[in-house]
Design an enzyme around this catalytic site. Structure first.
Site, PDB file in Angstrom:
ATOM      1  CG  ASP A   1      -6.694  98.838 -26.779  1.00  0.00           C
ATOM      2  OD1 ASP A   1      -7.718  98.199 -26.475  1.00  0.00           O
ATOM      3  OD2 ASP A   1      -6.614  99.526 -27.815  1.00  0.00           O
TER       4      ASP A   1
ATOM      5  NE  ARG B   1     -11.151  93.770 -26.359  1.00  0.00           N
ATOM      6  CZ  ARG B   1     -11.858  94.802 -26.812  1.00  0.00           C
ATOM      7  NH1 ARG B   1     -13.035  95.056 -26.311  1.00  0.00           N
ATOM      8  NH2 ARG B   1     -11.363  95.580 -27.721  1.00  0.00           N
TER       9      ARG B   1
ATOM     10  NE  ARG C   1     -12.331 100.730 -16.966  1.00  0.00           N
ATOM     11  CZ  ARG C   1     -13.383 101.183 -17.571  1.00  0.00           C
ATOM     12  NH1 ARG C   1     -14.357 100.378 -17.851  1.00  0.00           N
ATOM     13  NH2 ARG C   1     -13.460 102.432 -17.895  1.00  0.00           N
TER      14      ARG C   1
ATOM     15  NE  ARG D   1     -15.844  96.693 -21.332  1.00  0.00           N
ATOM     16  CZ  ARG D   1     -16.096  97.315 -22.478  1.00  0.00           C
ATOM     17  NH1 ARG D   1     -16.674  98.495 -22.461  1.00  0.00           N
ATOM     18  NH2 ARG D   1     -15.809  96.762 -23.626  1.00  0.00           N
TER      19      ARG D   1
HETATM   20  O1  CP3 Z   1      -8.347  90.029 -23.050  1.00  0.00           O
HETATM   21  C1  CP3 Z   1      -7.844  90.417 -24.127  1.00  0.00           C
HETATM   22  O2  CP3 Z   1      -8.294  90.074 -25.251  1.00  0.00           O
HETATM   23  C2  CP3 Z   1      -6.563  91.233 -24.096  1.00  0.00           C
HETATM   24  C3  CP3 Z   1      -6.673  92.638 -24.121  1.00  0.00           C
HETATM   25  C4  CP3 Z   1      -7.218  93.363 -25.359  1.00  0.00           C
HETATM   26  C5  CP3 Z   1      -8.000  94.539 -25.254  1.00  0.00           C
HETATM   27  N1  CP3 Z   1      -8.175  95.053 -26.489  1.00  0.00           N
HETATM   28  C6  CP3 Z   1      -8.480  95.110 -23.993  1.00  0.00           C
HETATM   29  C7  CP3 Z   1      -9.603  96.076 -24.027  1.00  0.00           C
HETATM   30  C8  CP3 Z   1      -6.994  93.134 -26.713  1.00  0.00           C
HETATM   31  C9  CP3 Z   1      -6.276  91.972 -27.416  1.00  0.00           C
HETATM   32  C10 CP3 Z   1      -7.603  94.223 -27.437  1.00  0.00           C
HETATM   33  C11 CP3 Z   1      -7.541  94.376 -28.891  1.00  0.00           C
HETATM   34  C12 CP3 Z   1      -8.235  95.510 -29.524  1.00  0.00           C
HETATM   35  N2  CP3 Z   1      -8.409  96.776 -29.053  1.00  0.00           N
HETATM   36  C13 CP3 Z   1      -8.775  95.459 -30.834  1.00  0.00           C
HETATM   37  C14 CP3 Z   1      -8.718  94.263 -31.772  1.00  0.00           C
HETATM   38  C15 CP3 Z   1      -9.720  93.224 -31.448  1.00  0.00           C
HETATM   39  C16 CP3 Z   1     -11.159  93.648 -31.675  1.00  0.00           C
HETATM   40  O3  CP3 Z   1     -11.861  93.775 -30.652  1.00  0.00           O
HETATM   41  O4  CP3 Z   1     -11.554  93.814 -32.838  1.00  0.00           O
HETATM   42  C17 CP3 Z   1      -9.335  96.721 -31.101  1.00  0.00           C
HETATM   43  C18 CP3 Z   1     -10.041  97.137 -32.381  1.00  0.00           C
HETATM   44  C19 CP3 Z   1      -9.077  97.554 -29.957  1.00  0.00           C
HETATM   45  C20 CP3 Z   1      -9.406  98.990 -29.800  1.00  0.00           C
HETATM   46  C21 CP3 Z   1     -10.385  99.200 -28.708  1.00  0.00           C
HETATM   47  N3  CP3 Z   1     -10.097  99.026 -27.367  1.00  0.00           N
HETATM   48  C22 CP3 Z   1     -11.727  99.617 -28.822  1.00  0.00           C
HETATM   49  C23 CP3 Z   1     -12.445  99.908 -30.129  1.00  0.00           C
HETATM   50  C24 CP3 Z   1     -12.245  99.669 -27.523  1.00  0.00           C
HETATM   51  C25 CP3 Z   1     -13.618 100.162 -27.131  1.00  0.00           C
HETATM   52  C26 CP3 Z   1     -14.652  99.131 -27.368  1.00  0.00           C
HETATM   53  C27 CP3 Z   1     -14.844  98.304 -26.138  1.00  0.00           C
HETATM   54  O5  CP3 Z   1     -14.889  97.060 -26.246  1.00  0.00           O
HETATM   55  O6  CP3 Z   1     -14.975  98.921 -25.072  1.00  0.00           O
HETATM   56  C28 CP3 Z   1     -11.225  99.255 -26.644  1.00  0.00           C
HETATM   57  C29 CP3 Z   1     -11.323  99.131 -25.164  1.00  0.00           C
HETATM   58  C30 CP3 Z   1     -10.864  97.854 -24.531  1.00  0.00           C
HETATM   59  N4  CP3 Z   1      -9.760  97.159 -24.878  1.00  0.00           N
HETATM   60  C31 CP3 Z   1     -11.469  97.227 -23.411  1.00  0.00           C
HETATM   61  C32 CP3 Z   1     -10.682  96.128 -23.086  1.00  0.00           C
HETATM   62  C33 CP3 Z   1     -10.854  95.162 -21.938  1.00  0.00           C
HETATM   63  C34 CP3 Z   1     -12.673  97.733 -22.653  1.00  0.00           C
HETATM   64  C35 CP3 Z   1     -12.181  98.889 -21.837  1.00  0.00           C
HETATM   65  C36 CP3 Z   1     -12.843  99.063 -20.508  1.00  0.00           C
HETATM   66  O7  CP3 Z   1     -12.509  98.357 -19.520  1.00  0.00           O
HETATM   67  O8  CP3 Z   1     -13.668  99.983 -20.440  1.00  0.00           O
END
Ligand code: CP3
Length: 344
Positions: free
Chosen positions: A75, A25, A38, A29
């Site tokens: 994602d 990540r 964003r 944010r």
């Molecule tokens: O920088 C990176 O790592 C690359 C991008 C990336 C994101 N999600 C962006 C993201 C990657 C590799 C993921 C993987 C992901 N997504 C996983 C596996 C890794 C982990 O965290 O266990 C999972 C389970 C998801 C599903 C997901 N996406 C959830 C449950 C959420 C909400 C929780 C949260 O952190 O907000 C997301 C949203 C998400 N994916 C964000 C980002 C940057 C936040 C979104 C925002 O900007 O509001």
């Protein structure tokens, strides 16, 4: 040709005095420049599907910190959307999908080859990055592992204990197995397309692997990973694969050999000393600083960072967190972590 990128050297098993580093990540944010982009995109999914803006946020942490790898901004839930699930994000809560609970729901899913129209902007992001990244930076593509993706598709949201997926597995194993099979086949297509667009390595995120116990772990964490790795290796023999069976505990032992993954990423529920002795003996590992240290900082951050580097010094290691960096982390603490890794 001898490999010059430090991440790819670690993935080939090379022991390096200073481990290469990136952060789960890392585009997110906690960075003001991410929040600004964003906002420009409107919402999270619009950002994922806009190749230019997704390229920009992928590059932001590379510019700011000089990480050794960039991970594609996308994602794990875009794949279920490409298979036909409805997907949206509720601000402050997380993802929502149309839940898949019946054979009828399953029968409406698209086939593994039918995903590429929806995902074309992601491949565009990868192509942009392949030409925009500095020469020493490795480009990592990714997907969710089938069990973790299935937990979201079945429940229609994140769940604390993955209860709905465990229930479907018990009540309708044929439907559950068919879903795992469909996700696995589509994941091979998705990752192959990322590789063809320029990804130099791919990572499988099995965030909920820890809730699979006993034979379930063999059937739903190990077997789908092994299948995806072997099909990718048949098509792209030189592309390394990182597997992240989060919170696998003792089941991290033997995970390299059981799946064919080149590197196993370790979460922070196990100590680096334990992981060095029990997992790194079988191949490259990635990990495993607790993300909370980037919120709290101070001497503990530096001490824990050095401890991890020291524990993994004798084998191939990529420094990373044990899970994603959180929105409340201090960007200056990331600088301190990198200095502790690179400067001793
Ligand atoms: O920088 C990176 O790592 C690359 C991008 C990336 C994101 N999600 C962006 C993201 C990657 C590799 C993921 C993987 C992901 N997504 C996983 C596996 C890794 C982990 O965290 O266990 C999972 C389970 C998801 C599903 C997901 N996406 C959830 C449950 C959420 C909400 C929780 C949260 O952190 O907000 C997301 C949203 C998400 N994916 C964000 C980002 C940057 C936040 C979104 C925002 O900007 O509001």
């Amino acid at each position: 040709m001898a490999q010059t990128k430090s991440i790819l050297r670690a993935l080939a098993g090379e022991v390096q005095e200073i481990p290469p580093i990136w952060m789960m990540r890392q585009a997110g944010r906690y960075l003001p420049e991410y929040r600004a982009t964003r906002e420009k995109a409107g919402d999270f999914l619009s950002l994922c599907y806009n190749s230019d803006l997704a390229t920009e946020v992928t590059l932001q942490p590379i510019r700011r910190y000089g990480f050794d790898a960039a991970i594609l901004f996308a994602d794990i839930l875009l794949l279920p959307q490409a298979l036909g699930a409805e997907l949206w994000f509720v601000t402050g809560e997380g993802p929502r999908l149309s839940p898949l609970t019946t054979q009828n729901d399953f029968d409406r899913l698209a086939g593994p080859q039918d995903i590429h129209d929806t995902l074309a902007p992601v491949y565009g992001t990868v192509r942009n990055l392949a030409s925009a990244l500095p020469a020493q930076t490795t480009l990592i593509g990714f997907a969710g592992a089938p069990w973790t993706v299935a937990t979201y598709m079945i429940a229609g949201r994140g769940t604390p204990d993955q209860g709905p997926a465990h229930a479907l597995k018990a009540e309708n194993p044929a439907l559950f197995d068919a879903l795992i099979e469909r996700i696995s086949a589509a994941t091979v297509e998705y990752l192959s397309a990322q590789i063809e667009a320029g990804a130099e390595c791919v990572k499988l995120f099995d965030s909920w692997a820890g809730s699979l116990k006993g034979e379930d772990f063999d059937r739903y964490a190990i077997a789908p990973t092994r299948r995806i790795v072997s099909e990718l290796k048949a098509r792209h023999p030189d592309i390394p694969v990182i597997a992240f069976p989060r919170e696998a505990g003792d089941r991290y032992i033997g995970f390299h050999a059981a799946t064919g993954a080149d590197c196993v990423a370790i979460d922070n529920s196990v100590t680096p000393e334990w992981a060095a002795e029990n997992v790194q003996v079988s191949g490259c590992v990635q990990g495993n600083l607790a993300p909370g240290h980037l919120v709290t900082g101070g001497d503990d951050l530096v001490r824990e960072t050095r401890r991890i580097v020291a524990a993994f010094r004798k084998g191939a290691h990529i420094f990373n967190l044990g899970h994603g960096i959180t929105p409340d982390a201090d960007p200056d603490n990331v600088t301190r972590m990198i200095e502790a890794v690179r400067g001793g």
